[in-house]
Design an enzyme around this catalytic site. Structure first.
Site, PDB file in Angstrom:
ATOM      1  N   GLY A 228       0.826  -1.202   0.000  1.00 19.02           N
ATOM      2  CA  GLY A 228       0.000   0.000   0.000  1.00 19.02           C
ATOM      3  C   GLY A 228       0.855   1.243   0.000  1.00 19.02           C
ATOM      4  O   GLY A 228       0.358   2.354   0.164  1.00 19.02           O
ATOM      5  N   ARG A 308      -3.023   0.783 -17.385  1.00 18.15           N
ATOM      6  CA  ARG A 308      -3.408   1.480 -16.147  1.00 18.15           C
ATOM      7  C   ARG A 308      -4.252   2.728 -16.377  1.00 18.15           C
ATOM      8  O   ARG A 308      -5.234   2.941 -15.663  1.00 18.15           O
ATOM      9  CB  ARG A 308      -2.170   1.831 -15.317  1.00 18.15           C
ATOM     10  CG  ARG A 308      -1.419   0.617 -14.769  1.00 18.15           C
ATOM     11  CD  ARG A 308      -0.280   1.011 -13.840  1.00 18.15           C
ATOM     12  NE  ARG A 308      -0.747   1.508 -12.562  1.00 18.15           N
ATOM     13  CZ  ARG A 308      -0.866   2.766 -12.225  1.00 18.15           C
ATOM     14  NH1 ARG A 308      -0.512   3.726 -13.055  1.00 18.15           N
ATOM     15  NH2 ARG A 308      -1.331   3.106 -11.044  1.00 18.15           N
ATOM     16  N   TYR A 312      -7.877   1.875 -14.568  1.00 21.46           N
ATOM     17  CA  TYR A 312      -8.280   2.539 -13.325  1.00 21.46           C
ATOM     18  C   TYR A 312      -7.785   3.972 -13.237  1.00 21.46           C
ATOM     19  O   TYR A 312      -7.445   4.455 -12.160  1.00 21.46           O
ATOM     20  CB  TYR A 312      -7.924   1.728 -12.073  1.00 21.46           C
ATOM     21  CG  TYR A 312      -6.586   1.009 -12.044  1.00 21.46           C
ATOM     22  CD1 TYR A 312      -5.390   1.713 -12.110  1.00 21.46           C
ATOM     23  CD2 TYR A 312      -6.529  -0.382 -11.913  1.00 21.46           C
ATOM     24  CE1 TYR A 312      -4.176   1.051 -12.046  1.00 21.46           C
ATOM     25  CE2 TYR A 312      -5.314  -1.051 -11.848  1.00 21.46           C
ATOM     26  CZ  TYR A 312      -4.142  -0.321 -11.918  1.00 21.46           C
ATOM     27  OH  TYR A 312      -2.942  -0.980 -11.850  1.00 21.46           O
ATOM     28  N   CYS A 338      -7.932  -0.458 -31.667  1.00 18.40           N
ATOM     29  CA  CYS A 338      -9.271  -0.134 -32.157  1.00 18.40           C
ATOM     30  C   CYS A 338     -10.287  -0.241 -31.023  1.00 18.40           C
ATOM     31  O   CYS A 338     -11.101  -1.166 -30.949  1.00 18.40           O
ATOM     32  CB  CYS A 338      -9.631  -1.033 -33.326  1.00 18.40           C
ATOM     33  SG  CYS A 338      -8.622  -0.601 -34.731  1.00 18.40           S
TER      34      CYS A 338
HETATM   35  C1  LIG Z   1      -0.873  -6.382  -5.196  1.00 18.13           C
HETATM   36  C2  LIG Z   1      -0.438  -6.877  -3.901  1.00 18.13           C
HETATM   37  C3  LIG Z   1       0.701  -6.322  -3.292  1.00 18.13           C
HETATM   38  C4  LIG Z   1       1.514  -5.209  -3.891  1.00 18.13           C
HETATM   39  O1  LIG Z   1       0.856  -3.983  -3.952  1.00 18.13           O
HETATM   40  P1  LIG Z   1       1.619  -2.652  -4.414  1.00 18.13           P
HETATM   41  O2  LIG Z   1       0.613  -1.595  -4.358  1.00 18.13           O
HETATM   42  O3  LIG Z   1       2.140  -2.881  -5.786  1.00 18.13           O
HETATM   43  O4  LIG Z   1       2.753  -2.434  -3.478  1.00 18.13           O
HETATM   44  C5  LIG Z   1       1.083  -6.872  -2.085  1.00 18.13           C
HETATM   45  N1  LIG Z   1       0.389  -7.870  -1.487  1.00 18.13           N
HETATM   46  C6  LIG Z   1      -0.708  -8.418  -2.058  1.00 18.13           C
HETATM   47  C7  LIG Z   1      -1.415  -9.532  -1.370  1.00 18.13           C
HETATM   48  C8  LIG Z   1      -1.158  -7.930  -3.266  1.00 18.13           C
HETATM   49  O5  LIG Z   1      -2.254  -8.473  -3.823  1.00 18.13           O
END
Ligand SMILES: *Cc1c(COP(=O)(O)O)cnc(C)c1O
Length: 409
Positions: A228, A308, A312, A338
């Site tokens: 995160g 991306r 989103y 297309c």
């Molecule tokens: C996608 C994901 C991450 C990595 O998320 P980032 O935002 O790229 O750091 C880590 N753990 C799990 C379980 C994920 O699904």
């Protein structure tokens, strides 16, 4: 990350013009120095704890990049059995891999058990099946949903009430029951609240909720806080203050360990934080197209290579690296697919000419791994720059790749 040095744009000390000359476009370029810096920052921020960093390879699954991170000391976070196999191929030992799938079958989990990786279980049905099958013979981790809304984007936020991820903190009585009656050996607790930690204190709140659940499990050896970590996408963008998070969470974690009565390991699973800024996506301008609405720049790529923005609303800063001195003009950058595939509306770029090279920032995470063959286009090549040397780490596809697995007669 691109740099303007003596009037020319470079990546990792190499002229972009040279990269395009050697490897052509569209091209993903990764700068190992930036991966190193990010890894070191994270390690440093949590240096007072026993920290393990599991690189989330769904962000970038090139084996050479995975090996580079392994050499730095990283372990691996995987979300599918295929990523587990890829990680083993890349040289990670089974005990360096955590497997955190969502809504997979028990059969797939059996395969991961066979490989000897750490299994992270995210729903009660599997927890029960797993317990009845393996009892205490295979240690596991449990993914908890603390119901903390980390960021603003619902698609990449996983901790909220409507999320399909994790076992709710409100289901702990049921979890206790399953663990007690199957003898499950729970050695890890996990959460991954989403992809955007804006506020360190919100993250700490989620951490506290996870710590509270620890009393259900006397045999923990680690707590995994997922990821995160937000990185800047725009020049003035906010990002997770990793140093502040490190200081506050380490202190809180040590308090928790003291209460728990044992020093646990602190695990993370960053994807984006480690590789996003290290990546640049290079494309060539095919055409300039003036319409009634805008001046479109059509490039030799599209949602098939970098989805991306369309999927989103991800922002990628775009630079015309072929004309650093050109006057700024407004352009809308689109792909050649297309289907509507707009990379960015109303971008200020140095005057664009057909044949110019555009560079997209933050292309290291969720760029190539989300690429497809839509419109029967070939996926891009990938290059890793290390110590001033550019190495091709994935060949550009050819028609054979499109035809592979198709039955022709
Ligand atoms: C996608 C994901 C991450 C990595 O998320 P980032 O935002 O790229 O750091 C880590 N753990 C799990 C379980 C994920 O699904």
């Amino acid at each position: 990350m691109i740099q303007l040095t003596d009037g020319a744009y470079t990546i990792g000390g190499i002229h972009i013009q040279e990269l395009v000359h050697s490897f052509d476009t569209p091209l993903y370029v990764y700068d190992a120095d930036i991966i190193d810096t990010q890894y070191a920052r994270l390690k440093q921020a949590f240096s007072s704890c026993k920290t393990r960093i599991n690189f989330a390879c769904k962000a970038l699954n090139n084996v050479k990049v995975m090996r580079h991170l392994h050499d730095l000391g990283a372990c691996l976070d995987t979300v599918s059995i295929q990523e587990v196999w890829l990680g083993l191929k890349a040289g990670f030992a089974p005990d360096e891999i955590i497997y955190t799938p969502n809504c997979v079958s028990m059969e797939e989990i059996d395969l991961a058990v066979k490989e000897g990786v750490m299994i992270n279980i995210d729903n009660i049905s599997i927890l029960e099946q797993f317990g009845l099958k393996y009892g205490n013979s295979v240690p596991i981790c449990i993914r908890i949903n603390p119901h903390v809304m980390a960021g603003g984007n619902i698609n990449i936020s996983t901790g909220h009430i409507d999320s399909k991820f994790g076992i709710s903190i409100y289901q702990m009585r049921h979890v206790d029951r399953v663990v007690k009656h199957t003898g499950l050996n729970v050695i890890g607790l996990h959460m991954h609240t989403g992809s955007d930690i804006v506020d360190v204190d919100i993250f700490l709140r989620a951490a506290d909720i996870l710590f509270e659940q620890a009393e259900h499990f006397p045999d923990l050896t680690f707590i995994d806080f997922g990821s995160g970590f937000k990185v800047p996408y725009k020049p003035d963008d906010y990002s997770t203050d990793i140093e502040e998070l490190g200081e506050k969470l380490s202190a809180r974690f040590k308090e928790f360990c003291a209460e728990y009565g044992r020093e646990l390991e602190l695990w993370f699973e960053p994807g984006k934080f480690l590789v996003s800024q290290a990546g640049t996506f290079l494309v060539k301008v095919n055409v300039l197209k003036q319409t009634t609405a805008a001046m479109f720049v059509g490039v030799d790529s599209g949602l098939n290579h970098l989805i991306r923005p369309m999927l989103y609303n991800g922002y990628h800063h775009i630079t015309n690296v072929s004309n650093p001195e050109g006057a700024l003009r407004l352009y809308t950058v689109v792909g050649y697919i297309c289907e509507t595939d707009t990379f960015g509306w109303d971008r200020k770029l140095n005057e664009v000419r057909e044949g110019d090279i555009l560079a997209f920032n933050n292309a290291g995470a969720y760029g190539m791994t989300m690429a497809s063959n839509y419109n029967s286009r070939f996926r891009p090549a990938e290059v890793l720059i290390k110590q001033g040397i550019a190495e091709l780490i994935r060949r550009r596809e050819t028609l054979d790749d499109i035809l592979r697995n198709q039955i022709l007669d």
